[in-house]
Design an enzyme around this catalytic site. Structure first.
Site, PDB file in Angstrom:
ATOM      1  N   HIS A   1      -0.172  -2.615   5.382  1.00 26.27           N
ATOM      2  CA  HIS A   1      -1.357  -3.252   5.966  1.00 26.27           C
ATOM      3  C   HIS A   1      -1.475  -4.726   5.597  1.00 26.27           C
ATOM      4  CE1 HIS A   1      -3.416  -2.197   2.050  1.00 26.27           C
ATOM      5  NE2 HIS A   1      -3.970  -3.379   2.267  1.00 26.27           N
TER       6      HIS A   1
ATOM      7  N   SER B   1      -3.651  -5.463  -3.071  1.00 21.95           N
ATOM      8  CA  SER B   1      -2.835  -4.557  -2.267  1.00 21.95           C
ATOM      9  C   SER B   1      -1.371  -4.971  -2.311  1.00 21.95           C
ATOM     10  CB  SER B   1      -3.328  -4.555  -0.817  1.00 21.95           C
ATOM     11  OG  SER B   1      -4.608  -4.004  -0.726  1.00 21.95           O
TER      12      SER B   1
ATOM     13  N   ASP C   1       2.018   3.438   4.008  1.00 25.52           N
ATOM     14  CA  ASP C   1       1.473   2.101   3.765  1.00 25.52           C
ATOM     15  C   ASP C   1       2.415   1.258   2.906  1.00 25.52           C
ATOM     16  OD1 ASP C   1      -0.284   0.012   4.056  1.00 25.52           O
ATOM     17  OD2 ASP C   1      -1.622   0.646   2.450  1.00 25.52           O
TER      18      ASP C   1
END
Length: 364
Positions: free
Chosen positions: A101, A209, A131
Protein backbone atom coordinates in the site's frame (compact mmCIF):
# COMPACT_ATOMS: atom_id res chain seq x y z
CA UNK A 1 39.20 66.68 78.99
CA UNK A 2 36.28 66.36 76.58
CA UNK A 3 38.60 65.18 73.83
CA UNK A 4 40.09 62.52 76.04
CA UNK A 5 36.60 61.44 77.15
CA UNK A 6 35.38 61.23 73.56
CA UNK A 7 38.46 59.24 72.61
CA UNK A 8 37.86 56.84 75.48
CA UNK A 9 34.24 56.33 74.50
CA UNK A 10 35.19 55.74 70.86
CA UNK A 11 37.73 53.18 71.96
CA UNK A 12 35.13 51.40 74.12
CA UNK A 13 32.65 51.34 71.19
CA UNK A 14 35.27 49.91 68.88
CA UNK A 15 36.11 47.20 71.39
CA UNK A 16 32.40 46.36 71.89
CA UNK A 17 31.82 46.24 68.12
CA UNK A 18 34.75 43.96 67.72
CA UNK A 19 33.55 41.73 70.57
CA UNK A 20 29.97 41.54 69.17
CA UNK A 21 31.22 40.84 65.63
CA UNK A 22 29.78 43.97 64.07
CA UNK A 23 33.08 44.73 62.40
CA UNK A 24 34.23 41.15 62.05
CA UNK A 25 36.16 40.28 58.94
CA UNK A 26 34.11 39.49 55.82
CA UNK A 27 33.34 35.72 55.89
CA UNK A 28 34.73 33.45 53.21
CA UNK A 29 32.17 32.62 50.48
CA UNK A 30 30.42 29.27 50.97
CA UNK A 31 31.81 26.49 48.80
CA UNK A 32 29.66 25.71 45.76
CA UNK A 33 27.11 22.90 46.11
CA UNK A 34 28.49 19.54 45.14
CA UNK A 35 27.68 18.56 41.50
CA UNK A 36 25.21 15.70 41.08
CA UNK A 37 26.87 12.38 40.58
CA UNK A 38 27.62 11.21 37.07
CA UNK A 39 24.74 9.29 35.47
CA UNK A 40 24.75 5.66 36.37
CA UNK A 41 25.94 3.29 33.66
CA UNK A 42 23.29 2.09 31.24
CA UNK A 43 21.18 -0.86 32.19
CA UNK A 44 21.83 -4.01 30.14
CA UNK A 45 18.44 -3.69 28.42
CA UNK A 46 19.19 -0.10 27.42
CA UNK A 47 22.61 -1.02 26.08
CA UNK A 48 21.10 -3.81 24.02
CA UNK A 49 18.39 -1.53 22.59
CA UNK A 50 20.94 1.11 21.63
CA UNK A 51 23.19 -1.49 20.02
CA UNK A 52 20.31 -2.97 18.02
CA UNK A 53 19.24 0.45 16.75
CA UNK A 54 22.77 1.44 15.75
CA UNK A 55 23.29 -1.85 13.93
CA UNK A 56 19.95 -1.75 12.09
CA UNK A 57 19.52 1.95 11.37
CA UNK A 58 21.50 2.06 8.13
CA UNK A 59 19.50 -0.86 6.69
CA UNK A 60 16.20 1.02 7.12
CA UNK A 61 15.10 3.46 4.42
CA UNK A 62 12.52 6.19 3.97
CA UNK A 63 10.33 5.99 0.88
CA UNK A 64 8.55 8.90 -0.76
CA UNK A 65 6.20 8.44 -3.67
CA UNK A 66 4.67 10.59 -6.38
CA UNK A 67 1.82 10.03 -8.79
CA UNK A 68 1.05 11.32 -12.25
CA UNK A 69 -1.75 13.85 -12.62
CA UNK A 70 -3.27 15.52 -15.64
CA UNK A 71 -4.18 19.20 -15.49
CA UNK A 72 -7.87 19.32 -16.53
CA UNK A 73 -7.39 22.67 -18.27
CA UNK A 74 -4.04 22.37 -20.03
CA UNK A 75 -4.10 18.54 -20.33
CA UNK A 76 -0.45 18.56 -19.34
CA UNK A 77 0.87 15.67 -17.32
CA UNK A 78 2.76 16.31 -14.10
CA UNK A 79 3.55 14.68 -10.78
CA UNK A 80 2.32 15.38 -7.29
CA UNK A 81 3.46 14.00 -3.93
CA UNK A 82 1.51 10.88 -2.98
CA UNK A 83 2.78 9.73 0.37
CA UNK A 84 5.62 8.26 2.36
CA UNK A 85 6.55 5.06 4.10
CA UNK A 86 9.42 2.92 5.27
CA UNK A 87 11.34 -0.07 4.02
CA UNK A 88 14.54 -2.01 4.54
CA UNK A 89 17.33 -3.68 2.58
CA UNK A 90 16.60 -7.34 1.85
CA UNK A 91 19.79 -8.39 0.09
CA UNK A 92 23.09 -7.16 -1.29
CA UNK A 93 21.55 -6.63 -4.74
CA UNK A 94 19.67 -3.53 -3.54
CA UNK A 95 16.22 -5.04 -3.16
CA UNK A 96 14.09 -3.08 -0.69
CA UNK A 97 11.04 -4.59 1.01
CA UNK A 98 8.07 -2.41 1.92
CA UNK A 99 4.27 -2.57 2.06
CA UNK A 100 2.28 -2.81 -1.13
CA UNK A 101 0.00 0.00 0.00
CA UNK A 102 3.01 2.33 0.26
CA UNK A 103 3.62 2.19 -3.51
CA UNK A 104 0.19 1.05 -4.69
CA UNK A 105 -0.76 4.13 -6.73
CA UNK A 106 2.73 5.54 -7.22
CA UNK A 107 4.25 6.36 -10.57
CA UNK A 108 7.62 7.11 -8.99
CA UNK A 109 9.38 6.14 -5.76
CA UNK A 110 12.51 7.59 -4.17
CA UNK A 111 14.43 5.79 -1.45
CA UNK A 112 16.39 7.84 1.08
CA UNK A 113 19.25 6.15 2.92
CA UNK A 114 20.40 6.97 6.41
CA UNK A 115 23.58 8.54 5.01
CA UNK A 116 21.49 11.17 3.23
CA UNK A 117 21.54 9.75 -0.30
CA UNK A 118 18.29 9.74 -2.29
CA UNK A 119 18.07 7.02 -4.95
CA UNK A 120 15.46 6.40 -7.60
CA UNK A 121 13.73 3.06 -7.10
CA UNK A 122 11.84 0.86 -9.48
CA UNK A 123 9.07 -1.54 -8.56
CA UNK A 124 10.12 -5.17 -8.94
CA UNK A 125 7.02 -6.94 -7.69
CA UNK A 126 3.84 -6.56 -5.65
CA UNK A 127 1.69 -8.89 -3.59
CA UNK A 128 -1.48 -7.15 -2.37
CA UNK A 129 -2.72 -10.32 -0.64
CA UNK A 130 0.07 -10.00 1.94
CA UNK A 131 0.56 -6.22 1.60
CA UNK A 132 4.16 -6.69 0.49
CA UNK A 133 6.18 -5.15 -2.33
CA UNK A 134 9.78 -5.12 -3.51
CA UNK A 135 11.67 -2.13 -4.93
CA UNK A 136 15.22 -2.03 -6.23
CA UNK A 137 17.84 0.67 -5.91
CA UNK A 138 21.29 0.88 -7.43
CA UNK A 139 24.32 2.56 -5.95
CA UNK A 140 27.73 2.11 -4.42
CA UNK A 141 28.26 0.91 -0.86
CA UNK A 142 24.63 0.10 -0.18
CA UNK A 143 23.83 -0.83 3.43
CA UNK A 144 23.90 -4.45 4.49
CA UNK A 145 20.59 -6.33 4.62
CA UNK A 146 18.96 -7.02 7.97
CA UNK A 147 19.75 -10.41 9.50
CA UNK A 148 16.92 -12.93 9.82
CA UNK A 149 16.27 -15.73 12.32
CA UNK A 150 16.99 -19.33 11.48
CA UNK A 151 14.12 -21.17 9.83
CA UNK A 152 11.78 -22.63 12.40
CA UNK A 153 12.47 -20.10 15.15
CA UNK A 154 9.16 -18.77 16.41
CA UNK A 155 8.04 -15.73 18.36
CA UNK A 156 6.49 -15.87 21.80
CA UNK A 157 3.89 -13.55 23.30
CA UNK A 158 5.72 -11.23 25.68
CA UNK A 159 8.94 -11.24 23.65
CA UNK A 160 10.61 -7.83 23.24
CA UNK A 161 10.44 -6.21 19.80
CA UNK A 162 11.62 -2.94 18.24
CA UNK A 163 10.17 -1.02 15.31
CA UNK A 164 12.15 1.40 13.15
CA UNK A 165 10.51 3.66 10.60
CA UNK A 166 9.50 7.16 9.63
CA UNK A 167 6.20 7.95 11.37
CA UNK A 168 4.69 11.24 10.18
CA UNK A 169 7.93 11.88 8.28
CA UNK A 170 10.08 11.80 11.43
CA UNK A 171 12.96 9.84 9.97
CA UNK A 172 14.51 6.81 11.65
CA UNK A 173 12.33 6.72 14.73
CA UNK A 174 12.72 3.84 17.17
CA UNK A 175 9.85 2.48 19.25
CA UNK A 176 9.88 -0.54 21.51
CA UNK A 177 7.35 -2.95 22.93
CA UNK A 178 6.45 -6.60 23.11
CA UNK A 179 4.68 -9.20 21.04
CA UNK A 180 1.11 -8.75 22.24
CA UNK A 181 -0.47 -11.63 20.32
CA UNK A 182 0.12 -13.94 17.37
CA UNK A 183 -1.90 -15.19 14.41
CA UNK A 184 -4.11 -12.11 14.12
CA UNK A 185 -5.95 -11.24 10.92
CA UNK A 186 -7.02 -8.05 9.16
CA UNK A 187 -9.12 -7.33 6.07
CA UNK A 188 -6.87 -7.31 3.03
CA UNK A 189 -6.98 -6.53 -0.67
CA UNK A 190 -10.17 -7.62 -2.40
CA UNK A 191 -11.81 -8.57 0.89
CA UNK A 192 -9.52 -11.53 1.53
CA UNK A 193 -8.11 -11.45 5.05
CA UNK A 194 -4.38 -11.14 5.76
CA UNK A 195 -3.78 -13.87 8.31
CA UNK A 196 -1.05 -14.90 10.70
CA UNK A 197 -0.12 -11.33 11.65
CA UNK A 198 1.96 -10.34 14.67
CA UNK A 199 0.26 -7.95 17.08
CA UNK A 200 2.57 -5.58 18.97
CA UNK A 201 2.29 -2.58 21.27
CA UNK A 202 5.45 -0.99 19.83
CA UNK A 203 4.14 2.36 18.60
CA UNK A 204 3.37 2.24 14.88
CA UNK A 205 1.99 5.30 13.10
CA UNK A 206 1.39 6.38 9.50
CA UNK A 207 4.82 6.41 7.86
CA UNK A 208 6.03 3.33 9.76
CA UNK A 209 4.41 1.11 7.14
CA UNK A 210 6.95 -1.16 5.51
CA UNK A 211 9.55 -0.71 8.24
CA UNK A 212 11.07 -3.67 10.08
CA UNK A 213 9.98 -5.22 13.34
CA UNK A 214 13.10 -6.58 15.07
CA UNK A 215 13.73 -8.89 17.98
CA UNK A 216 16.09 -8.09 20.85
CA UNK A 217 19.01 -9.45 18.80
CA UNK A 218 18.32 -7.11 15.90
CA UNK A 219 16.92 -9.79 13.60
CA UNK A 220 14.00 -9.18 11.28
CA UNK A 221 10.83 -10.81 12.64
CA UNK A 222 8.19 -8.87 10.73
CA UNK A 223 7.18 -6.03 8.44
CA UNK A 224 5.04 -3.35 10.08
CA UNK A 225 1.88 -3.06 8.06
CA UNK A 226 -1.07 -1.55 9.92
CA UNK A 227 -2.48 -0.15 13.12
CA UNK A 228 -5.83 -0.42 14.83
CA UNK A 229 -6.88 3.04 15.96
CA UNK A 230 -10.11 5.04 15.80
CA UNK A 231 -8.04 8.26 15.70
CA UNK A 232 -5.56 7.14 13.04
CA UNK A 233 -2.63 7.35 15.46
CA UNK A 234 -0.99 4.67 17.54
CA UNK A 235 -3.25 3.15 20.17
CA UNK A 236 -0.84 0.42 21.21
CA UNK A 237 -2.20 -2.07 18.69
CA UNK A 238 -0.01 -2.55 15.64
CA UNK A 239 0.36 -5.42 13.21
CA UNK A 240 3.26 -6.87 11.27
CA UNK A 241 3.58 -9.52 8.57
CA UNK A 242 5.75 -12.30 10.05
CA UNK A 243 9.16 -12.93 8.53
CA UNK A 244 8.22 -16.51 7.58
CA UNK A 245 5.59 -15.11 5.22
CA UNK A 246 7.98 -12.47 3.92
CA UNK A 247 10.60 -15.15 3.22
CA UNK A 248 8.08 -17.06 1.09
CA UNK A 249 6.72 -14.10 -0.81
CA UNK A 250 9.73 -11.86 -1.48
CA UNK A 251 11.87 -14.34 -3.46
CA UNK A 252 8.96 -14.92 -5.83
CA UNK A 253 8.41 -11.19 -6.23
CA UNK A 254 12.08 -10.75 -7.08
CA UNK A 255 12.05 -13.63 -9.55
CA UNK A 256 8.69 -13.20 -11.28
CA UNK A 257 7.21 -9.91 -10.10
CA UNK A 258 4.21 -11.58 -8.47
CA UNK A 259 3.36 -14.12 -5.81
CA UNK A 260 1.59 -17.37 -6.69
CA UNK A 261 0.79 -19.53 -3.69
CA UNK A 262 1.13 -23.29 -4.02
CA UNK A 263 -1.94 -25.23 -5.07
CA UNK A 264 -3.62 -28.55 -4.35
CA UNK A 265 -4.49 -28.77 -8.03
CA UNK A 266 -8.18 -28.39 -7.23
CA UNK A 267 -10.62 -25.72 -8.37
CA UNK A 268 -12.74 -23.63 -5.98
CA UNK A 269 -15.07 -20.64 -6.28
CA UNK A 270 -15.27 -18.06 -3.51
CA UNK A 271 -18.87 -16.97 -4.17
CA UNK A 272 -20.28 -20.47 -4.49
CA UNK A 273 -18.37 -21.64 -1.43
CA UNK A 274 -19.60 -18.68 0.63
CA UNK A 275 -23.19 -19.50 -0.37
CA UNK A 276 -22.69 -23.14 0.61
CA UNK A 277 -21.18 -22.12 3.97
CA UNK A 278 -24.18 -19.89 4.68
CA UNK A 279 -26.38 -22.95 4.28
CA UNK A 280 -24.49 -24.64 7.09
CA UNK A 281 -21.92 -26.72 5.19
CA UNK A 282 -18.40 -26.28 6.59
CA UNK A 283 -15.31 -26.69 4.45
CA UNK A 284 -14.23 -25.87 0.90
CA UNK A 285 -16.34 -27.36 -1.86
CA UNK A 286 -14.28 -28.87 -4.70
CA UNK A 287 -15.56 -27.63 -8.06
CA UNK A 288 -12.82 -28.82 -10.40
CA UNK A 289 -10.36 -31.71 -10.62
CA UNK A 290 -7.93 -31.72 -13.54
CA UNK A 291 -8.09 -34.97 -15.52
CA UNK A 292 -5.03 -37.14 -14.97
CA UNK A 293 -3.90 -35.09 -11.95
CA UNK A 294 -2.79 -36.68 -8.70
CA UNK A 295 -6.09 -35.57 -7.17
CA UNK A 296 -8.00 -37.36 -9.93
CA UNK A 297 -5.90 -40.47 -9.39
CA UNK A 298 -6.68 -40.26 -5.68
CA UNK A 299 -10.39 -40.31 -6.50
CA UNK A 300 -11.25 -36.73 -5.56
CA UNK A 301 -14.61 -35.84 -7.11
CA UNK A 302 -15.84 -32.31 -7.83
CA UNK A 303 -19.36 -31.03 -7.38
CA UNK A 304 -21.52 -31.18 -10.49
CA UNK A 305 -24.71 -29.64 -11.76
CA UNK A 306 -27.59 -31.96 -12.67
CA UNK A 307 -31.08 -30.80 -13.68
CA UNK A 308 -30.28 -27.29 -12.50
CA UNK A 309 -29.18 -28.40 -9.06
CA UNK A 310 -25.69 -28.39 -7.55
CA UNK A 311 -24.77 -31.88 -6.43
CA UNK A 312 -21.89 -31.77 -3.94
CA UNK A 313 -18.83 -33.88 -4.48
CA UNK A 314 -15.87 -33.83 -2.12
CA UNK A 315 -15.51 -31.10 0.48
CA UNK A 316 -12.09 -30.31 2.01
CA UNK A 317 -12.62 -30.21 5.78
CA UNK A 318 -9.02 -30.37 7.07
CA UNK A 319 -5.38 -30.04 6.01
CA UNK A 320 -2.88 -32.06 8.04
CA UNK A 321 -5.48 -32.32 10.79
CA UNK A 322 -6.20 -28.58 10.98
CA UNK A 323 -9.93 -27.94 10.45
CA UNK A 324 -11.05 -26.03 7.36
CA UNK A 325 -14.25 -24.07 7.95
CA UNK A 326 -14.29 -22.18 4.66
CA UNK A 327 -12.26 -21.41 1.55
CA UNK A 328 -10.26 -18.69 3.30
CA UNK A 329 -9.10 -21.23 5.88
CA UNK A 330 -7.98 -23.58 3.13
CA UNK A 331 -6.10 -20.90 1.20
CA UNK A 332 -4.38 -19.67 4.37
CA UNK A 333 -3.19 -23.16 5.30
CA UNK A 334 -1.90 -23.91 1.80
CA UNK A 335 -0.27 -20.48 1.56
CA UNK A 336 2.01 -21.36 4.48
CA UNK A 337 3.51 -24.26 2.52
CA UNK A 338 5.78 -24.56 -0.46
CA UNK A 339 5.33 -26.31 -3.78
CA UNK A 340 6.61 -29.89 -3.57
CA UNK A 341 5.44 -30.46 0.00
CA UNK A 342 2.99 -33.29 0.62
CA UNK A 343 -0.11 -32.60 2.73
CA UNK A 344 -2.82 -34.85 4.10
CA UNK A 345 -6.22 -33.66 2.89
CA UNK A 346 -9.33 -34.75 4.79
CA UNK A 347 -12.34 -34.98 2.50
CA UNK A 348 -16.03 -35.32 3.29
CA UNK A 349 -18.56 -36.81 0.90
CA UNK A 350 -22.02 -37.90 1.86
CA UNK A 351 -21.17 -37.68 5.54
CA UNK A 352 -18.13 -39.96 5.22
CA UNK A 353 -14.57 -38.83 5.87
CA UNK A 354 -11.46 -40.05 4.15
CA UNK A 355 -7.88 -38.86 3.78
CA UNK A 356 -5.72 -38.51 0.69
CA UNK A 357 -2.15 -37.31 0.36
CA UNK A 358 -1.54 -34.65 -2.27
CA UNK A 359 1.65 -32.90 -3.30
CA UNK A 360 1.40 -29.13 -3.60
CA UNK A 361 2.15 -27.80 -7.06
CA UNK A 362 3.21 -24.39 -8.34
CA UNK A 363 0.28 -21.98 -8.41
CA UNK A 364 -0.77 -20.10 -11.49
Amino acid sequence: MRASLAGALLALLLVAAFLTGRFAATPEPAPPAALPPEPASLEPEESRTIAVFRAARDSVVAITTRTRVVDPFTRRTGETPLGSGSGFLWDAAGHVVTNDHVIQRASRAVVQLADGRSLEARVIGRDPTHDLAVLRIEGQDLPAPLPRPEAGEGLEVGQSVLAIGNPFGLDWTLTTGIVSALDRELPGDGGRAIRGLIQTDAAINPGNSGGPLLDARGRLVGVNTAIFSPSGASAGIGFAVPVATVARVVPQLIETGRYSPPSLGLGFDARINAAVNRQGLSGALVLEVAPGSQAARAGVEPARVARGRLLPGDVVVAIDGTPVENLDDLLALVDRRRAGEAVTVTLSRGGRLREVELELIEGR
